[in-house]
Design a protein around this motif. Structure first.
Motif, short mmCIF file in Angstrom:
data_model
loop_
_atom_site.label_atom_id
_atom_site.label_comp_id
_atom_site.label_asym_id
_atom_site.label_seq_id
_atom_site.Cartn_x
_atom_site.Cartn_y
_atom_site.Cartn_z
N ASP A 60 33.79 32.37 31.16
CA ASP A 60 34.28 31.19 31.67
C ASP A 60 35.39 31.40 32.73
OD1 ASP A 60 32.23 29.55 30.78
OD2 ASP A 60 33.18 28.98 29.09
N THR A 61 36.31 32.36 32.19
CA THR A 61 37.48 32.65 32.84
C THR A 61 37.22 33.48 33.87
OG1 THR A 61 38.89 32.73 30.51
CG2 THR A 61 39.85 33.89 32.44
N VAL A 62 36.19 34.33 33.83
CA VAL A 62 36.01 34.99 34.89
C VAL A 62 35.21 34.17 36.12
CG1 VAL A 62 34.17 36.66 35.82
CG2 VAL A 62 35.38 37.20 33.70
N ARG A 63 34.62 33.18 35.80
CA ARG A 63 33.84 32.34 36.64
C ARG A 63 34.96 31.59 37.32
NH1 ARG A 63 30.42 31.47 32.20
NH2 ARG A 63 28.35 32.45 32.60
N LEU A 64 35.96 31.12 36.51
CA LEU A 64 37.13 30.47 36.87
C LEU A 64 38.04 31.09 38.26
CD1 LEU A 64 38.42 27.67 36.62
CD2 LEU A 64 39.84 28.74 35.00
N LEU A 65 38.58 32.30 37.59
CA LEU A 65 39.46 33.00 38.35
C LEU A 65 38.89 33.87 39.35
CD1 LEU A 65 42.18 34.00 35.61
CD2 LEU A 65 42.04 31.88 37.19
N ARG A 66 37.60 34.24 39.31
CA ARG A 66 36.86 35.57 40.26
C ARG A 66 37.68 36.52 40.31
NH1 ARG A 66 31.41 33.97 41.10
NH2 ARG A 66 31.40 31.57 40.46
N PRO A 67 37.96 37.28 39.33
CA PRO A 67 38.73 38.65 39.46
C PRO A 67 37.77 39.78 40.20
CG PRO A 67 37.79 38.31 37.05
CD PRO A 67 37.73 37.16 37.68
N ASP A 68 38.58 40.66 40.96
CA ASP A 68 37.73 41.57 41.63
C ASP A 68 37.16 42.64 40.88
OD1 ASP A 68 38.76 41.09 44.55
OD2 ASP A 68 40.28 40.69 43.49
N ILE A 69 38.29 42.98 39.73
CA ILE A 69 37.68 44.12 38.72
C ILE A 69 37.73 43.37 37.45
CG2 ILE A 69 38.19 46.04 37.54
CD1 ILE A 69 39.04 47.16 40.28
N VAL A 70 36.78 43.62 36.32
CA VAL A 70 36.77 43.16 35.30
C VAL A 70 36.68 44.59 34.18
CG1 VAL A 70 35.69 42.11 33.20
CG2 VAL A 70 35.76 40.85 35.38
N LYS A 71 37.71 44.48 33.36
CA LYS A 71 37.68 45.78 32.65
C LYS A 71 37.02 45.35 31.17
CE LYS A 71 41.33 48.24 33.09
NZ LYS A 71 42.80 48.95 33.12
N LEU A 72 35.97 46.06 30.74
CA LEU A 72 35.49 45.91 29.49
C LEU A 72 36.23 46.83 28.41
CD1 LEU A 72 31.60 46.24 29.98
CD2 LEU A 72 32.89 44.38 29.68
N CYS A 73 36.89 46.39 27.11
CA CYS A 73 37.85 46.83 26.69
C CYS A 73 37.22 48.12 25.68
CB CYS A 73 38.31 45.82 25.45
SG CYS A 73 37.35 45.11 24.46
N ILE A 74 38.10 48.90 24.98
CA ILE A 74 38.04 49.85 24.18
C ILE A 74 37.18 49.51 23.18
CG2 ILE A 74 40.09 49.94 23.00
CD1 ILE A 74 40.12 52.84 23.19
N THR A 75 37.30 48.44 22.68
CA THR A 75 36.30 47.93 21.37
C THR A 75 34.94 48.15 21.67
OG1 THR A 75 38.03 46.45 20.78
CG2 THR A 75 36.11 46.28 19.49
N VAL A 76 34.48 47.63 23.03
CA VAL A 76 33.09 47.77 23.49
C VAL A 76 32.61 49.13 23.74
CG1 VAL A 76 31.54 46.70 25.41
CG2 VAL A 76 33.26 45.33 24.12
#
Length: 386
Positions: free
Chosen positions: A304-320
């Motif tokens: 939901d935060t991604v849809r709202l702020l529309r970042p250019d890059i999303v970083k999948l964290c080390i846990t994943v």
């Protein structure tokens, strides 16, 4: 030997919600990894005492050990012994959270480590169900605490900020298809050899001193100064800011003309709070500054935060990412998340890649960018040449 019985308890609050962040399989694996770390923590913390019984449940996010307090001839009160165990344990659990869940996610997980001294009457009950239930009652009676190692004093932080003695290092970001360096993340360190050299210790100390925003803005300011006109053409630079510092960035930082700069939002917010950053992000975009969202999971909590702020890059964290090479069920979760993020117009970056098998697995998951020790460790700014 004494008759005093204690319980050392480690508890992750709302552990069930981790599935919303990371997805079911990754959350289960992460809790199992943390459980192993917690079990080792209990053993190390109680090495000088007599462990009577122990209990662990990764599903509930709870681990505990019942022990008999031993003095070894030292003239100490029982509460002093408990306090010493708790202090040492908090340092260890902090490291475990960061190791398993990554720097950003680990820092925002609410956890508690407590030592309880049982009354003699309670201590005589040797049935496991009794002491476990007693421990749960004690936990319910106190507020949850975020485990933080408050290394460093306010004076240390004030001196570092005044002297601008924070070091800037750069870690490469590569394109997965050919490992070409396409960007760098600017990271900050305290003075070399100091008690707050590590970034988690530096920012914990800044938080304890009430100087978090000042520290973040100074780190960003120094990164911008030290990287101006030195990056190779076409290579971007990311700098890290929390939401409060992000709201001040356009006014406080020299961003004009720095179109290669991307700001990473390092703390995820409830949706109603993230809404307050929409205008901030729009203003930054008018300056040519792009946005990255750091430390994202594979569940639904962050989308939901991604849809709202529309970042250019999303970083999948080390846990994943640490599970990318552990089976098709993990890669399926990563692929599904990457596809969903791509439909929102984001490039997906895998953070914390350390093994060749992880890199190979990510190539089939729709991941375009990657970062981690496999491709390069953080190095001094001077090592980067145009």
């Amino acid at each position: 030997m004494t008759g005093i019985i204690g319980v050392l308890s480690v508890n992750i609050a709302e552990s069930g919600r981790l599935s919303e962040i990371f997805g079911d399989e990754t959350a289960r694996q992460a809790m199992a990894d943390f459980g192993a770390a917690a079990d080792g923590l209990l053993t190390r913390s109680l090495a000088q005492h007599a462990v009577i019984d122990r209990h662990g449940s990764a599903a509930d996010g709870r681990w505990a050990a019942c022990f008999r307090v031993l003095w070894d001839g030292l003239p100490r009160e029982a509460w002093e012994v408990a306090e010493a165990i708790e202090h040492a344990g908090r340092n260890l659990i902090r490291e475990s959270l960061l190791l398993v869940f990554g720097g950003a996610t680990g820092a925002r997980i609410t956890a508690d480590l407590s030592v309880f001294l049982m009354s003699p009457e309670t201590g005589e009950r040797d049935a496991r169900a009794c002491w476990i239930q007693w421990t749960e009652d004690q936990l319910r009676s106190q507020p949850q605490r975020q485990v933080v190692d408050q290394a460093g004093s306010s004076a240390d932080v004030t001196a570092i900020l005044a002297d601008r003695s924070i070091r800037t290092v750069l870690q490469p970001i590569v394109r997965v298809s050919d490992r070409a360096v396409v960007g760098f993340e600017a990271l900050s360190r305290g003075p070399q050899g100091s008690p707050i050299e590590r970034p988690d210790q530096l920012f914990d100390a800044a938080h304890a001193a009430g100087r978090t925003v000042d520290a973040e803005l100074l780190c960003a300011e120094l990164a911008l100064e030290r990287t101006k006109d030195i990056l190779p053409p076409g290579v971007f630079l990311t700098i890290n800011l929390g939401p409060d510092a992000l709201a001040l960035a356009a006014d406080k930082l020299a961003l004009a003309g720095r179109t290669e700069v991307m700001i990473e939002l390092t703390e995820h917010l409830p949706l109603n709070e993230a809404e307050g950053l929409v205008d901030v992000v729009k203003r930054l975009r008018t300056l040519g500054i792009r946005l990255a969202l750091d430390d994202t999971g594979c569940g639904f909590a962050d989308f939901d935060t991604v849809r709202l702020l529309r970042p250019d890059i999303v970083k999948l964290c080390i846990t994943v990412i640490r599970n990318a090479d552990k089976g098709s069920h993990f890669t399926a979760e990563i692929r599904e998340s990457a596809e969903r993020l791509c439909t929102l117009g984001c490039l997906v970056l895998a953070e914390g890649v350390e093994r060749e098998n992880q890199h190979a697995a990510l190539q089939g998951c729709g991941i375009e960018l990657a970062q981690g020790w496999l491709y390069g460790k953080p190095e001094a700014v001077e090592s980067v040449r145009r």
